[in-house]
Design a protein around this motif. Structure first.
Motif, PDB file in Angstrom:
ATOM      1  N   HIS A  25     -12.929  27.693  -9.173  1.00  0.00           N
ATOM      2  CA  HIS A  25     -14.207  27.293  -8.574  1.00  0.00           C
ATOM      3  C   HIS A  25     -15.320  27.449  -9.602  1.00  0.00           C
ATOM      4  CE1 HIS A  25     -11.664  28.373  -5.162  1.00  0.00           C
ATOM      5  NE2 HIS A  25     -12.324  27.446  -4.504  1.00  0.00           N
ATOM      6  N   HIS A  58     -21.582  23.418  -2.246  1.00  0.00           N
ATOM      7  CA  HIS A  58     -20.455  23.476  -1.308  1.00  0.00           C
ATOM      8  C   HIS A  58     -19.558  24.705  -1.448  1.00  0.00           C
ATOM      9  CE1 HIS A  58     -17.744  21.876  -4.462  1.00  0.00           C
ATOM     10  NE2 HIS A  58     -16.769  22.347  -3.708  1.00  0.00           N
ATOM     11  N   ASP A  59     -19.473  25.278  -2.655  1.00  0.00           N
ATOM     12  CA  ASP A  59     -18.576  26.429  -2.812  1.00  0.00           C
ATOM     13  C   ASP A  59     -19.314  27.764  -2.922  1.00  0.00           C
ATOM     14  OD1 ASP A  59     -15.958  25.599  -2.492  1.00  0.00           O
ATOM     15  OD2 ASP A  59     -15.729  24.953  -4.574  1.00  0.00           O
ATOM     16  N   LYS A  64     -13.310  32.798  -0.510  1.00  0.00           N
ATOM     17  CA  LYS A  64     -12.603  33.509  -1.583  1.00  0.00           C
ATOM     18  C   LYS A  64     -13.578  34.185  -2.533  1.00  0.00           C
ATOM     19  CE  LYS A  64      -9.068  29.951  -1.694  1.00  0.00           C
ATOM     20  NZ  LYS A  64     -10.041  28.931  -1.216  1.00  0.00           N
ATOM     21  N   ALA A 130      -6.196  19.101 -10.829  1.00  0.00           N
ATOM     22  CA  ALA A 130      -5.759  19.929  -9.699  1.00  0.00           C
ATOM     23  C   ALA A 130      -4.553  20.789 -10.085  1.00  0.00           C
ATOM     24  CB  ALA A 130      -5.409  19.043  -8.510  1.00  0.00           C
ATOM     25  N   ARG A 133      -5.920  23.619 -12.042  1.00  0.00           N
ATOM     26  CA  ARG A 133      -6.632  24.565 -11.166  1.00  0.00           C
ATOM     27  C   ARG A 133      -5.647  25.424 -10.369  1.00  0.00           C
ATOM     28  NH1 ARG A 133     -10.342  21.991  -7.104  1.00  0.00           N
ATOM     29  NH2 ARG A 133     -11.489  23.941  -7.104  1.00  0.00           N
ATOM     30  N   THR A 134      -4.553  24.820  -9.972  1.00  0.00           N
ATOM     31  CA  THR A 134      -3.579  25.556  -9.163  1.00  0.00           C
ATOM     32  C   THR A 134      -2.959  26.708  -9.952  1.00  0.00           C
ATOM     33  OG1 THR A 134      -3.140  23.600  -7.859  1.00  0.00           O
ATOM     34  CG2 THR A 134      -1.447  25.297  -7.834  1.00  0.00           C
ATOM     35  N   TYR A 137      -5.578  29.396 -10.481  1.00  0.00           N
ATOM     36  CA  TYR A 137      -5.779  30.164  -9.252  1.00  0.00           C
ATOM     37  C   TYR A 137      -4.618  31.142  -9.046  1.00  0.00           C
ATOM     38  CZ  TYR A 137      -6.730  31.323  -4.388  1.00  0.00           C
ATOM     39  OH  TYR A 137      -6.991  32.010  -3.225  1.00  0.00           O
ATOM     40  N   ALA A 138      -3.397  30.644  -9.248  1.00  0.00           N
ATOM     41  CA  ALA A 138      -2.220  31.503  -9.066  1.00  0.00           C
ATOM     42  C   ALA A 138      -2.280  32.686 -10.036  1.00  0.00           C
ATOM     43  CB  ALA A 138      -0.941  30.693  -9.256  1.00  0.00           C
ATOM     44  N   HIS A 143       0.023  35.476  -8.714  1.00  0.00           N
ATOM     45  CA  HIS A 143       1.237  34.825  -8.192  1.00  0.00           C
ATOM     46  C   HIS A 143       2.066  34.261  -9.339  1.00  0.00           C
ATOM     47  CE1 HIS A 143      -1.169  33.781  -4.265  1.00  0.00           C
ATOM     48  NE2 HIS A 143      -0.797  35.043  -4.306  1.00  0.00           N
ATOM     49  N   HIS A 171       2.176  26.023  -3.526  1.00  0.00           N
ATOM     50  CA  HIS A 171       0.873  25.502  -3.105  1.00  0.00           C
ATOM     51  C   HIS A 171       0.833  23.968  -3.063  1.00  0.00           C
ATOM     52  CE1 HIS A 171      -3.317  25.817  -2.170  1.00  0.00           C
ATOM     53  NE2 HIS A 171      -3.648  25.040  -3.175  1.00  0.00           N
ATOM     54  N   LYS A 175      -0.203  22.511   0.508  1.00  0.00           N
ATOM     55  CA  LYS A 175      -1.521  21.897   0.639  1.00  0.00           C
ATOM     56  C   LYS A 175      -1.719  20.609  -0.165  1.00  0.00           C
ATOM     57  CE  LYS A 175      -6.381  22.850  -0.371  1.00  0.00           C
ATOM     58  NZ  LYS A 175      -7.363  23.848  -0.764  1.00  0.00           N
TER      59      LYS A 175
HETATM   60  P1  ADP Z   1     -12.188  24.215  -2.601  1.00  0.00           P
HETATM   61  O1  ADP Z   1     -12.817  25.509  -2.173  1.00  0.00           O
HETATM   62  O2  ADP Z   1     -12.644  23.744  -3.922  1.00  0.00           O
HETATM   63  O3  ADP Z   1     -12.229  23.199  -1.559  1.00  0.00           O
HETATM   64  P2  ADP Z   1      -9.778  25.695  -2.439  1.00  0.00           P
HETATM   65  O4  ADP Z   1     -10.589  26.929  -2.492  1.00  0.00           O
HETATM   66  O5  ADP Z   1      -8.908  25.491  -1.274  1.00  0.00           O
HETATM   67  O6  ADP Z   1     -10.657  24.425  -2.694  1.00  0.00           O
HETATM   68  O7  ADP Z   1      -8.914  25.619  -3.710  1.00  0.00           O
HETATM   69  C1  ADP Z   1      -9.488  25.528  -4.986  1.00  0.00           C
HETATM   70  C2  ADP Z   1      -8.408  25.294  -6.000  1.00  0.00           C
HETATM   71  O8  ADP Z   1      -7.598  26.435  -6.036  1.00  0.00           O
HETATM   72  C3  ADP Z   1      -7.546  24.116  -5.621  1.00  0.00           C
HETATM   73  O9  ADP Z   1      -7.464  23.195  -6.669  1.00  0.00           O
HETATM   74  C4  ADP Z   1      -6.211  24.682  -5.303  1.00  0.00           C
HETATM   75  O10 ADP Z   1      -5.224  23.971  -5.962  1.00  0.00           O
HETATM   76  C5  ADP Z   1      -6.261  26.094  -5.825  1.00  0.00           C
HETATM   77  N1  ADP Z   1      -5.659  26.999  -4.832  1.00  0.00           N
HETATM   78  C6  ADP Z   1      -6.151  27.381  -3.644  1.00  0.00           C
HETATM   79  N2  ADP Z   1      -5.288  28.192  -2.992  1.00  0.00           N
HETATM   80  C7  ADP Z   1      -4.218  28.332  -3.835  1.00  0.00           C
HETATM   81  C8  ADP Z   1      -2.966  29.047  -3.781  1.00  0.00           C
HETATM   82  N3  ADP Z   1      -2.631  29.808  -2.744  1.00  0.00           N
HETATM   83  N4  ADP Z   1      -2.131  28.938  -4.842  1.00  0.00           N
HETATM   84  C9  ADP Z   1      -2.451  28.183  -5.911  1.00  0.00           C
HETATM   85  N5  ADP Z   1      -3.589  27.490  -6.023  1.00  0.00           N
HETATM   86  C10 ADP Z   1      -4.468  27.563  -5.004  1.00  0.00           C
END
Ligand code: ADP
Ligand code: NI
Length: 214
Positions: A25, A58-59, A64, A130, A133-134, A137-138, A143, A171, A175
């Motif tokens: 984010h 928006h964020d 989180k 994306a 980002r995944t 985030y992990a 994770h 993920h 999603k």
């Molecule tokens: P936003 O708040 O920007 O709408 P999210 O907070 O749901 O989106 O997710 C932000 C980014 O973090 C996304 O690109 C998503 O892929 C990643 N993300 C969210 N949750 C997970 C998770 N449990 N594992 C891996 N990546 C995640």
């Protein structure tokens, strides 16, 4: 104050909130969502000021990144109240941000501007960026990349589910591959096509390599 000046202030505020974020984010995410909201908003004839303001903020209230969603929303409201913005515009922006999140689900977004910004945000979770980002985030959550013994949540045993463990690869199935079907606008659906296919081919290659393909 002109709309452009308010947007400049909003960008400054959002940048200060997201600077240094390592959870996916970060400020460039906000910039991409703003740019995409402009593109979709223009095609869908939405109000450009509301779209851009909501995209910038928006964020800020993301669960989180805040102790709770209510505290996050109070932060947004506090900033909006410090600006010379019409009450009706403030209300719409707060409503959009409160309804934005995925857990807010596939349910309706009341306004066109809300649908535009939500689609712009969701598009940033589909495709090459994306994928990056995944994994970021992990990593942020600690994770692992992948674990063939740990299926996506809907297929987990009760024990696995209760453990709270998951993986970056899960993920995609939990999603990211579903997002294409949750978009509101035709404009966003068209942009999502290629990005979605790219993620599918990425996953195919990932599993091939995992399984020892040369
Ligand atoms: P936003 O708040 O920007 O709408 P999210 O907070 O749901 O989106 O997710 C932000 C980014 O973090 C996304 O690109 C998503 O892929 C990643 N993300 C969210 N949750 C997970 C998770 N449990 N594992 C891996 N990546 C995640
Ligand atoms: Ni976002």
């Amino acid at each position: 104050m002109k709309h452009s000046e308010i947007l400049e202030q909003a960008a400054k505020f959002a940048k200060s909130v997201h600077a240094g974020d390592a959870s996916g984010h970060d400020w460039p995410h906000i910039e991409r969502v703003v740019r995409m909201a402009r593109t979709i908003g223009a095609a869908e004839q939405a109000d450009s000021f509301i779209c851009e303001l909501a995209a910038l903020l928006h964020d800020v209230a993301d669960e989180k990144l805040n102790p709770s969603k209510a505290i996050g929303l109070a932060k947004v409201q506090g900033w909006l109240d410090s600006q010379p913005i019409d009450a009706a515009v403030k209300d719409e922006v707060v409503e959009i941000i409160a309804t934005m999140s995925y857990s807010g689900g596939a349910e309706g977004m009341r306004t066109l501007e809300g649908r535009v910004v939500r689609d712009a945000d969701r598009l940033d979770a589909i495709g090459a960026i994306a994928i990056a980002r995944t994994f970021v985030y992990a990593g942020w959550k600690g994770h692992p990349i992948h674990d063939p013994e740990l299926p996506p949540r809907e297929f987990m045993t009760k024990e696995q589910y209760r453990s709270g463990k998951t993986t970056a690869i899960n993920h995609f199935y939990e999603k990211l591959l579903k997002l294409k079907g949750l978009l509101h606008t035709e404009t966003a659906r068209a942009i999502a096509e290629e990005r979605h296919k790219f993620m599918e081919s990425y996953l195919l290659q990932f599993h091939n390599e995992w399984n020892g393909a040369l």
